[in-house]
Design an enzyme around this catalytic site. Structure first.
Site, PDB file in Angstrom:
ATOM      1  N   VAL A 196      47.787  39.692  21.205  1.00 56.90           N
ATOM      2  CA  VAL A 196      49.000  39.968  21.975  1.00 56.90           C
ATOM      3  C   VAL A 196      48.883  39.317  23.349  1.00 56.90           C
ATOM      4  O   VAL A 196      47.869  39.483  24.041  1.00 56.90           O
ATOM      5  CB  VAL A 196      49.233  41.486  22.131  1.00 56.90           C
ATOM      6  N   ASP A 235      49.080  53.710  10.429  1.00 62.70           N
ATOM      7  CA  ASP A 235      48.019  53.180  11.293  1.00 62.70           C
ATOM      8  C   ASP A 235      48.147  53.766  12.702  1.00 62.70           C
ATOM      9  O   ASP A 235      48.077  53.039  13.695  1.00 62.70           O
ATOM     10  CB  ASP A 235      48.079  51.652  11.339  1.00 62.70           C
TER      11      ASP A 235
END
Length: 1019
Positions: free
Chosen positions: A721, A842
């Site tokens: 990211v 998750d």
């Protein structure tokens, strides 16, 4: 010539000087040995965030180093004390060279590795305090050589193996604390040989088998703590004969049998009897009343029957009596007589008799209990009659719960004297008459439940004085008249405002717009009339609005278009008119819409919630038409000149459509052939038009300065990211670049795109677009563009030292509770209010992102699963997928057995997340191995009332907002007794959510509600 005497004197003097020099040299060598040993200790320390060891240098003598104390006569190290300094590393065996050492105090650090066996050489050692670290391996057996040892405290480590039998050779041992480890086997009978032992704490391990009869030989034992193990069988009578016993804690085991009838004579010095959550049965011994020192009688969750002994009133020091969740009081008309006797206990503070079989009226003498009473819990019995008037003298009460009984009569007008009340639960009874106006005197009240009674006449306007009220439920009564406008000024209401199923009349005032933070508004099943006020659109936090079964008229105001977070809207069975607003189909969270039996007209919308037949009801609106086929509404009329013209147009349409379909098929074939020969650059078009834009590789490359490492803000298993700035408006963005070479990455990419294009919630990360392109080298490139979260991830805040960030672990209790609520709200939306329920699969701190205001946003939907159906509010809806991936430590255990994705799997992860947030420990911490888990660790602490021992120490400091009193560091210390109930409550929710079996877990709605209640209660 010197005389003989003179010569002898000189020789004697020289000899003395020689001895002194030798002694001086020896002392100097010994001191140097100590200095070098301390430096060896320092060398093994790898983590020192507080810079404690900086003082350990040659600028000062080692006796002046921080944590070091030397003996005054020999200048040898006598004490090494560095508690709670966050020191990490291993413990150097060189510590054994400090031969004059009497005290080692390294508690509350993060030392790892084994406890050096060389410590056994410290024959002067008296105190070994290594608790609250991460030491592993077995307890060194040769500690038995430290014959002067008086205290061994190894609590809260990761020690394995059995309890060494050699410890029984320590003749001076007074305290042995080895709780909260991973010890196995049984309790060694030879511990009964340590006649000096006063404290024995071996709780929170995996010890099994019986409690040995040999422990009955520890005649000096005052503190026995063996709770939260797997112990079974009955407690030996010899143990019940230890007359010095003060704390007897055996809760959370599998122990059975009866408590001896003579326990009161056997334990004359007992202060706390903690035997909850076992299989004890029989009667509660009346002989407990012989113990004048007794403070706590804690017997919940057993199978005790019969009566609570009336003799308990003779226990002058009794503070707490908790007999909840047993089988007491069944078939006994005078089972409550014991309450009369408790009036003699001048220090009494808490009475809990909930969930038993007590029946009949409360004794009037309950009003004579101690003025110190702060909690009175009577719910879940079959109590009846009237509440004794004298109960209103308990001005220190903070919680009064008489719910779910059969009490009747009026609510006492003097209830307003209980000005410290924060929670008043009187729901589920038969109370009648008026709601007394004196309730308005309870200005500290934050939750009031009077629902499910037969209360009548008007709602008192004095409730408007309860300016801290966050939940008000007066539903299911016989209330009438208009709702006082003063109540609509309660901007404090955040949880629910529920007056449903009464006979209330009048109009909804403009002041309803004051409920700017309210989540649920329920005024259904009343006699309200008039229009829905425009001001309702100011209540931006509303998620659930129920106004059905009234006489409301007019149209749905356009101002409601601002209620973007709306999840449930029921306006059915009113007299509403006009068309159905188009903006309702744009509400991304709206999962239930009922507009049936009104007078709506015109064409029904087709998108959003209207596309889900099971989520919308439009029945009984005769002038509606169109919409989706599933709504089964009549087609909207089409004005034509003639039937023949219609037929001609139909033929033309068929011809055009056929041509278009044929052309499209040819085009698809052509594109397929072209793509087979060479790659074509393309941008993925998302299925939702709500996504603002798509992006090209060049745009994202420019925004991130060529994906510079300086802009890298995080990495994961499948993506990296980057922070970026859009060139047109300099808006910060986060670019999630997927590792295209990873196996299955395309499925993950498409799964995340599909999930994110179908959901929107204020606690979900906002998605701006995506990119499916080729990079400058012609390789596939896939990325998702998100709103940038300037405060990073929750993981960085919980474990800053592990992430090399500048973030300081400074989240106080309130902030953590708020984040926990944000995450639960996101999950509740995914599980309960999406058109198709979604399991995130998750959930972990790294996937919880924080914005400028530390508001949490759930991210990373690469493993998300669409579920087949919604079974109930938050039921066990499942997908057909198996082999769920996730992150170790957070994955529900049933996934490891091939079970498909379910919402309960997310709940398990949420429970682990809660425990990590409030203990500061990852589920993968070295502490949790050999069978111990974060769940068991927290569960055991709860059972032993040791929650403050396991929570993140920083939670005992609460940062002020700048308006209150604070120290120079802008912090105030919160008293543990005030913090503890809050922490215990949140840990209890984490444990309930992370149960091993899915059916035993709390659902996400309940978890979210409970966490909010905790925040609202304590803050």
């Amino acid at each position: 010539m010197p005389s003989k005497e003179c010569i002898l004197f000189c020789f004697h003097l020289i000899f003395l000087l020689f001895l002194h020099c030798s002694s001086f040299t020896s002392h100097a060598l010994d001191s140097e040995t100590d200095r070098l040993s301390l430096l060896s200790f320092k060398d093994k320390i790898t983590d020192d965030p507080l810079n404690v060891m900086s003082s350990w240098n040659d600028s000062v003598r080692f006796c002046e180093w921080q944590g070091v104390t030397c003996s005054s006569r020999r200048a040898r190290v006598a004490t090494l004390a560095l508690p709670f300094q966050k020191l990490g590393g291993s413990l150097s065996p060189a510590i054994a060279n400090l031969t004059f050492l009497r005290v080692i105090d390294l508690r509350g650090n993060v030392f790892r590795g084994p406890i050096p066996a060389e410590i056994g050489h410290l024959f002067r050692l008296r105190s070994l305090l290594l608790m609250e670290n991460s030491f592993g391996g077995e307890i060194p057996a040769n500690l038995s050589q430290c014959t002067q040892l008086e205290v061994i405290n190894l609590n809260y480590n990761s020690l394995i193996g059995k309890i060494p039998t050699e410890l029984s050779r320590l003749p001076n041992l007074v305290a042995l604390h080895i709780s909260a480890n991973h010890l196995t086997g049984g309790i060694p009978p030879v511990l009964g040989n340590i006649s000096s032992l006063v404290n024995l704490s071996i709780a929170q391990n995996y010890l099994d088998g019986p409690i040995p009869d040999d422990l009955g030989r520890l005649v000096n034992l005052q503190f026995l703590q063996v709770g939260a193990n797997n112990l079974s069988g009955t407690i030996p009578l010899s143990v019940f004969n230890l007359s010095s016993m003060s704390i007897f804690a055996v809760a959370f085991n599998h122990l059975v049998g009866n408590l001896p009838s003579g326990i009161g004579s056997n334990f004359p010095n007992l202060k706390q009897l903690l035997v909850g959550v076992n299989g004890f049965s029989g009667n509660i011994p009346s002989s407990l009343s012989n113990i004048s020192s007794l403070q706590f009688i804690d017997l919940p969750d057993n199978q005790f029957v019969g009566r609570v002994p009336s003799e308990f009133g003779r226990i002058a020091n009794l503070q707490r009596l908790n007999v909840g969740r047993n089988l007491l009081g069944r078939g006994d008309s005078d089972a409550l007589d014991f309450i009369n006797s408790l009036t003699n206990c001048s220090k009494f503070e808490m009475l809990g008799i909930d969930s038993n079989h007590f029946s009949g009226p409360l004794p009037d003498k309950i009003a004579n209990l101690s003025i110190n009473m702060n909690r009175l819990l009577l719910g879940g019995n079959q109590l009846s009659g009237r509440i004794p008037a004298g109960i209103t003298k308990f001005i220190n009460l903070i919680a009064l719960n008489v719910s779910w009984n059969s009490f009747d009569g009026p609510i006492l007008p003097d209830i307003g004297k209980l000005f410290n009340l924060g929670q008043l639960y009187m729901n589920g009874n038969r109370f009648s008459g008026r709601i007394p106006s004196t309730i308005g005197n309870l200005t500290k009240l934050f939750e009031l439940r009077l629902d499910g009674n037969t209360l009548e006449t008007s709602v008192p306007s004095s409730l408007g004085n309860c300016q801290q009220l966050q939940l008000l439920n007066l539903s299911d009564n016989n209330l009438s008249g208009p709702v006082p406008v003063q109540i609509f000024t309660l901007s404090s209401l955040t949880v629910t405002f529920n007056l449903a199923r009464n006979s209330l009349s009048g109009t909804l005032p403009v002041d309803v717009g004051n409920f700017v933070n309210l989540k649920e508004l329920d005024l259904s099943d009343n006699e309200l009339f008039g229009s829905i006020p425009d001001s309702l659109g100011r209540c931006l936090s509303l998620e659930h609005v129920y106004l059905q079964r009234n006489s409301l008229n007019g149209s749905i105001p356009s101002s409601l278009s601002s209620l973007k977070g709306l999840q449930n809207l029921d306006l059915s069975r009113n007299n509403l008119t006009g068309s159905i607003p188009q903006f309702l189909q744009d509400f991304r969270f709206l999962g239930y819409l009922n507009l049936s039996f009104n007078h709506f007209e015109g064409e029904a919308p087709k998108n959003g919630v209207f596309a889900n037949r099971s989520a919308v009801s439009l029945d009984g609106n005769r002038d509606l038409c169109g919409g989706t086929v599933e709504l089964e509404l009549p087609a909207c009329s089409v004005h034509t000149d003639s039937v023949g013209r219609n037929e001609s147009r139909l033929k033309l349409v068929i011809a055009v459509v056929s041509g278009v379909i044929g052309s499209a098929l040819l085009l698809c074939v052509a594109v397929y052939c072209i793509l087979g020969r060479s790659r074509a650059k393309s941008l993925l078009t998302f299925p939702s038009s709500d996504w603002n834009s798509n992006f090209s590789y060049r745009e994202l490359e420019k925004a991130t300065s060529g994906f510079s490492s300086d802009n890298l803000v995080g990495t994961g298993s499948f993506a990296s990211v980057y922070k970026g700035l859009l060139s047109e408006d300099r808006r910060p963005i986060a670019v999630k670049v997927l590792r295209i070479q990873e196996k299955g990455i395309s499925k993950i990419y498409m799964a995340e795109c599909e999930a994110l294009s179908n959901i929107r919630h204020r606690n979900l990360v906002k998605v701006l677009g995506c990119c499916s392109d080729v990079d400058s080298a012609g390789r596939d490139f896939k990325a998702i563009v998100l709103s940038f979260m300037p405060n990073g991830s929750l993981e960085q805040w919980l474990h800053p030292e592990e992430k090399n960030t500048n973030i300081v672990n400074d989240l106080n209790i309130f902030q953590r509770l708020s984040i926990a609520i944000d995450v639960a709200s996101a999950l509740e939306y995914l599980h309960c209010y999406c058109r198709v329920p979604i399991a995130h699969c998750d959930l972990k701190p790294g996937n919880v992102l924080l914005d400028d205001d530390l508001c949490a946003h759930l991210s990373d939907f690469g493993l998300a699963k669409f579920l087949r159906k919604r079974v109930d509010v938050c039921g066990q809806a499942q997908s057909s997928s198996v082999g769920i991936r996730g992150s170790v430590g957070y994955v529900a255990p049933e996934y490891g057995m091939g079970r498909p994705a379910s919402v309960s799997g997310d709940v398990y992860s949420y429970g682990i997340l809660l425990l990590e947030m409030f203990t500061g420990k990852r589920p993968t911490d070295e502490l949790f191995r050999d069978g111990l888990s974060l769940h068991e660790y927290a569960k055991t602490a709860l059972s032993l009332n040791h929650v403050t021992d396991i929570v993140d120490p920083t939670l005992l400091l609460l940062k002020t907002d700048g308006g209150g009193e604070a120290t120079d560091s802008n912090r105030i210390i919160i008293e543990q007794e005030k913090v503890k109930p809050c922490l215990a409550s949140i840990i209890r929710i984490g444990v309930a959510c992370s149960q091993g079996l899915p059916q035993e877990r709390m659902n996400i709605k309940e978890a979210n509600s409970n966490v909010q209640l905790i925040r609202d209660t304590f803050f």
